[in-house]
Motif scaffolding. Structure first.
Motif, PDB file in Angstrom:
ATOM      1  N   VAL A  50       3.836  -3.653  -1.554  1.00  0.00           N
ATOM      2  CA  VAL A  50       3.614  -4.315  -2.960  1.00  0.00           C
ATOM      3  C   VAL A  50       3.367  -5.669  -2.802  1.00  0.00           C
ATOM      4  O   VAL A  50       2.265  -6.155  -3.234  1.00  0.00           O
ATOM      5  CB  VAL A  50       4.686  -4.078  -3.802  1.00  0.00           C
ATOM      6  CG1 VAL A  50       4.464  -4.716  -5.242  1.00  0.00           C
ATOM      7  CG2 VAL A  50       4.863  -2.264  -3.897  1.00  0.00           C
ATOM      8  N   ASN A  51       4.001  -6.449  -1.990  1.00  0.00           N
ATOM      9  CA  ASN A  51       3.884  -7.800  -2.010  1.00  0.00           C
ATOM     10  C   ASN A  51       2.781  -8.187  -0.899  1.00  0.00           C
ATOM     11  O   ASN A  51       1.984  -9.115  -1.566  1.00  0.00           O
ATOM     12  CB  ASN A  51       5.220  -8.513  -1.596  1.00  0.00           C
ATOM     13  CG  ASN A  51       6.388  -8.363  -2.318  1.00  0.00           C
ATOM     14  OD1 ASN A  51       6.266  -8.236  -3.719  1.00  0.00           O
ATOM     15  ND2 ASN A  51       7.593  -8.590  -2.064  1.00  0.00           N
ATOM     16  N   GLU A  52       2.704  -7.679   0.080  1.00  0.00           N
ATOM     17  CA  GLU A  52       1.554  -8.138   1.089  1.00  0.00           C
ATOM     18  C   GLU A  52       0.130  -7.722   0.289  1.00  0.00           C
ATOM     19  O   GLU A  52      -0.648  -8.214   0.609  1.00  0.00           O
ATOM     20  CB  GLU A  52       1.775  -7.491   2.380  1.00  0.00           C
ATOM     21  CG  GLU A  52       2.720  -7.812   3.081  1.00  0.00           C
ATOM     22  CD  GLU A  52       2.946  -9.460   3.727  1.00  0.00           C
ATOM     23  OE1 GLU A  52       1.713  -9.776   4.054  1.00  0.00           O
ATOM     24  OE2 GLU A  52       3.928 -10.119   3.665  1.00  0.00           O
ATOM     25  N   ASN A  53       0.216  -6.529  -0.276  1.00  0.00           N
ATOM     26  CA  ASN A  53      -1.204  -5.752  -0.794  1.00  0.00           C
ATOM     27  C   ASN A  53      -1.360  -6.423  -2.391  1.00  0.00           C
ATOM     28  O   ASN A  53      -2.395  -6.056  -2.782  1.00  0.00           O
ATOM     29  CB  ASN A  53      -1.152  -4.638  -0.708  1.00  0.00           C
ATOM     30  CG  ASN A  53      -1.357  -4.152   0.814  1.00  0.00           C
ATOM     31  OD1 ASN A  53      -1.900  -4.725   1.844  1.00  0.00           O
ATOM     32  ND2 ASN A  53      -0.248  -2.975   1.220  1.00  0.00           N
ATOM     33  N   ARG A  54      -0.407  -7.140  -2.677  1.00  0.00           N
ATOM     34  CA  ARG A  54      -0.417  -7.738  -4.069  1.00  0.00           C
ATOM     35  C   ARG A  54      -1.097  -6.560  -5.089  1.00  0.00           C
ATOM     36  O   ARG A  54      -1.722  -6.411  -5.829  1.00  0.00           O
ATOM     37  CB  ARG A  54      -1.399  -8.474  -4.204  1.00  0.00           C
ATOM     38  CG  ARG A  54      -1.072 -10.020  -3.683  1.00  0.00           C
ATOM     39  CD  ARG A  54      -1.968 -11.148  -3.721  1.00  0.00           C
ATOM     40  NE  ARG A  54      -1.789 -12.491  -3.153  1.00  0.00           N
ATOM     41  CZ  ARG A  54      -1.493 -12.589  -2.123  1.00  0.00           C
ATOM     42  NH1 ARG A  54      -2.027 -11.739  -0.873  1.00  0.00           N
ATOM     43  NH2 ARG A  54      -1.291 -13.830  -1.450  1.00  0.00           N
ATOM     44  N   ASN A  56      -0.718  -3.784  -8.104  1.00  0.00           N
ATOM     45  CA  ASN A  56      -0.309  -3.777  -9.572  1.00  0.00           C
ATOM     46  C   ASN A  56       0.405  -2.362  -9.727  1.00  0.00           C
ATOM     47  O   ASN A  56      -0.254  -1.605  -9.926  1.00  0.00           O
ATOM     48  CB  ASN A  56      -1.280  -4.178 -10.250  1.00  0.00           C
ATOM     49  CG  ASN A  56      -1.033  -3.992 -11.689  1.00  0.00           C
ATOM     50  OD1 ASN A  56      -0.025  -3.630 -12.102  1.00  0.00           O
ATOM     51  ND2 ASN A  56      -1.976  -4.421 -12.830  1.00  0.00           N
ATOM     52  N   LEU A  57       1.495  -2.238  -9.915  1.00  0.00           N
ATOM     53  CA  LEU A  57       2.266  -0.936 -10.151  1.00  0.00           C
ATOM     54  C   LEU A  57       1.933  -0.371 -11.626  1.00  0.00           C
ATOM     55  O   LEU A  57       2.003   0.823 -11.949  1.00  0.00           O
ATOM     56  CB  LEU A  57       3.715  -0.984  -9.987  1.00  0.00           C
ATOM     57  CG  LEU A  57       4.023  -1.473  -8.612  1.00  0.00           C
ATOM     58  CD1 LEU A  57       5.706  -1.343  -8.573  1.00  0.00           C
ATOM     59  CD2 LEU A  57       3.478  -0.484  -7.618  1.00  0.00           C
ATOM     60  N   ALA A  62      -2.583   2.225  -7.289  1.00  0.00           N
ATOM     61  CA  ALA A  62      -1.743   1.598  -6.440  1.00  0.00           C
ATOM     62  C   ALA A  62      -0.327   2.525  -6.410  1.00  0.00           C
ATOM     63  O   ALA A  62       0.061   2.542  -5.189  1.00  0.00           O
ATOM     64  CB  ALA A  62      -1.104   0.009  -7.294  1.00  0.00           C
ATOM     65  N   ARG A  63      -0.176   3.087  -7.501  1.00  0.00           N
ATOM     66  CA  ARG A  63       0.846   3.978  -7.339  1.00  0.00           C
ATOM     67  C   ARG A  63       0.694   5.334  -6.467  1.00  0.00           C
ATOM     68  O   ARG A  63       1.447   5.973  -5.812  1.00  0.00           O
ATOM     69  CB  ARG A  63       1.644   4.665  -8.767  1.00  0.00           C
ATOM     70  CG  ARG A  63       2.042   3.470  -9.541  1.00  0.00           C
ATOM     71  CD  ARG A  63       2.780   4.030 -10.861  1.00  0.00           C
ATOM     72  NE  ARG A  63       1.862   4.878 -11.528  1.00  0.00           N
ATOM     73  CZ  ARG A  63       1.161   4.509 -12.608  1.00  0.00           C
ATOM     74  NH1 ARG A  63       1.102   3.084 -13.049  1.00  0.00           N
ATOM     75  NH2 ARG A  63       0.323   5.353 -13.506  1.00  0.00           N
ATOM     76  N   LYS A  64      -0.662   5.844  -6.633  1.00  0.00           N
ATOM     77  CA  LYS A  64      -0.940   6.939  -5.783  1.00  0.00           C
ATOM     78  C   LYS A  64      -0.954   6.496  -4.101  1.00  0.00           C
ATOM     79  O   LYS A  64      -0.420   7.092  -3.332  1.00  0.00           O
ATOM     80  CB  LYS A  64      -2.543   7.284  -6.030  1.00  0.00           C
ATOM     81  CG  LYS A  64      -3.108   8.453  -5.427  1.00  0.00           C
ATOM     82  CD  LYS A  64      -4.381   8.840  -5.800  1.00  0.00           C
ATOM     83  CE  LYS A  64      -4.889   9.986  -5.196  1.00  0.00           C
ATOM     84  NZ  LYS A  64      -5.610   9.925  -3.713  1.00  0.00           N
ATOM     85  N   TYR A  65      -1.459   5.314  -3.863  1.00  0.00           N
ATOM     86  CA  TYR A  65      -1.339   4.682  -2.737  1.00  0.00           C
ATOM     87  C   TYR A  65      -0.019   4.526  -2.182  1.00  0.00           C
ATOM     88  O   TYR A  65       0.553   5.033  -0.909  1.00  0.00           O
ATOM     89  CB  TYR A  65      -2.013   3.309  -2.419  1.00  0.00           C
ATOM     90  CG  TYR A  65      -1.788   2.484  -1.394  1.00  0.00           C
ATOM     91  CD1 TYR A  65      -2.434   2.723  -0.229  1.00  0.00           C
ATOM     92  CD2 TYR A  65      -0.766   1.386  -1.344  1.00  0.00           C
ATOM     93  CE1 TYR A  65      -2.245   2.089   0.984  1.00  0.00           C
ATOM     94  CE2 TYR A  65      -0.558   0.820  -0.051  1.00  0.00           C
ATOM     95  CZ  TYR A  65      -1.323   1.095   1.057  1.00  0.00           C
ATOM     96  OH  TYR A  65      -0.895   0.445   2.211  1.00  0.00           O
ATOM     97  N   LEU A  66       1.139   4.104  -3.012  1.00  0.00           N
ATOM     98  CA  LEU A  66       2.292   4.196  -2.579  1.00  0.00           C
ATOM     99  C   LEU A  66       2.905   5.498  -2.124  1.00  0.00           C
ATOM    100  O   LEU A  66       3.846   5.763  -1.287  1.00  0.00           O
ATOM    101  CB  LEU A  66       3.104   3.329  -3.553  1.00  0.00           C
ATOM    102  CG  LEU A  66       3.101   1.706  -3.587  1.00  0.00           C
ATOM    103  CD1 LEU A  66       4.070   1.099  -4.365  1.00  0.00           C
ATOM    104  CD2 LEU A  66       3.553   1.309  -2.135  1.00  0.00           C
TER     105      LEU A  66
END
Length: 90
Positions: A50-54, A56-57, A62-66
């Motif tokens: 989350v931090n390195e890729n900035r 946005n949750l 972003a949620r799908k990627y995580l």
């Protein structure tokens, strides 16, 4: 110690989570086969991602990627790490 699980990530018997840490079928799967230790390890990786890729949750992408990274990390034994992350030297 609470219940134990045969942890897929750590490949050993370890203390299980108290409740599913994620909604739906994925949460149940994690609860049944991922230990507290492995889940904490994932949370640390997730924080770096989350931090390195900035990320946005609030963004569904972003949620799908995580979620995809979480599945790779926990169930496929793939080492996911933030690009550019350098672990602190011991």
């Amino acid at each position: 110690m609470g219940r134990t699980v045969q942890c897929l990530k750590l490949k050993k018997e370890a203390e299980g989570l108290d409740y599913p840490p994620y909604p739906g079928e994925m949460g149940t799967r994690i609860w049944q086969s991922i230990s507290k230790e492995a889940w904490q390890e994932w949370l640390n990786v997730q924080t770096r991602l989350v931090n390195e890729n900035r990320l946005n949750l609030a963004d569904t992408r972003a949620r799908k990627y995580l979620k995809e990274q979480m599945e790779k990390h926990l169930f496929e034994d793939i080492d996911v790490e933030a690009q550019g992350f350098v672990p602190p030297s011991a």
